[in-house]
Design an enzyme around this catalytic site. Structure first.
Site, PDB file in Angstrom:
ATOM      1  N   GLY A  26     -46.842  43.701 -73.660  1.00 40.96           N
ATOM      2  CA  GLY A  26     -48.217  43.708 -73.169  1.00 40.96           C
ATOM      3  C   GLY A  26     -48.903  45.047 -73.334  1.00 40.96           C
ATOM      4  CG  ASP A  27     -48.092  49.924 -73.579  1.00 39.59           C
ATOM      5  OD1 ASP A  27     -49.112  50.324 -72.982  1.00 39.59           O
ATOM      6  OD2 ASP A  27     -47.446  50.644 -74.378  1.00 39.59           O
ATOM      7  N   GLY A  28     -48.600  47.014 -75.880  1.00 41.73           N
ATOM      8  CA  GLY A  28     -49.103  47.012 -77.252  1.00 41.73           C
ATOM      9  C   GLY A  28     -50.305  46.104 -77.418  1.00 41.73           C
TER      10      GLY A  28
END
Length: 137
Positions: A26-28
């Site tokens: 999700g960070d990406g």
């Protein structure tokens, strides 16, 4: 060949990924959205784009994003967010409080979970709604 731009896991499979694994993904996803948003709204100088990206993907910025996002979540989405928020990461960056980092991890977990299920339209809807509110667009 598997298309990793269009994932299609069922909910059970996505639930099988650890909360920190979902947050990693999700960070990406979140960073890509921020970068696309900035480029789509007139960003042109690389140095400025980088600074703006970093300021938008930091834990404090993601925590502010979540404050506006929470009322938009379905009960299922909120449960995934809460799962990520309640994980215990190994370390917290100096520039973030534990609460900010927890909320940011929850956001990343939610976006990773939605992405794995191929719910990119929902990710976009949530992202755009909050960004428009934050930036007064």
């Amino acid at each position: 060949m598997k298309n990793y731009f269009a994932m299609d896991m069922d909910r059970r499979q996505a639930d099988g990924v650890s909360a920190l694994g979902l947050a990693h993904l999700g960070d990406g996803v979140y960073e890509l959205l921020v970068r696309a948003w900035l480029c789509g709204h007139g960003g042109s100088k690389v140095g400025n784009l980088h600074r703006q990206t970093v300021s938008n993907v930091s834990a404090p910025a993601q925590s502010r994003f979540v404050e506006r996002l929470e009322p938009l979540l379905t009960p299922e989405e909120y449960a995934v967010y809460r799962r990520g928020r309640n994980t215990h990461p190994h370390g917290i960056p100096k520039h973030a409080t534990p609460q900010e980092y927890a909320r940011a991890t929850g956001l990343e977990c939610l976006f990773g979970h939605l992405y794995l299920q191929g719910k990119t339209q929902r990710i976009n809807e949530l992202f755009v709604t909050v960004m428009e509110e934050l930036y007064g667009i």
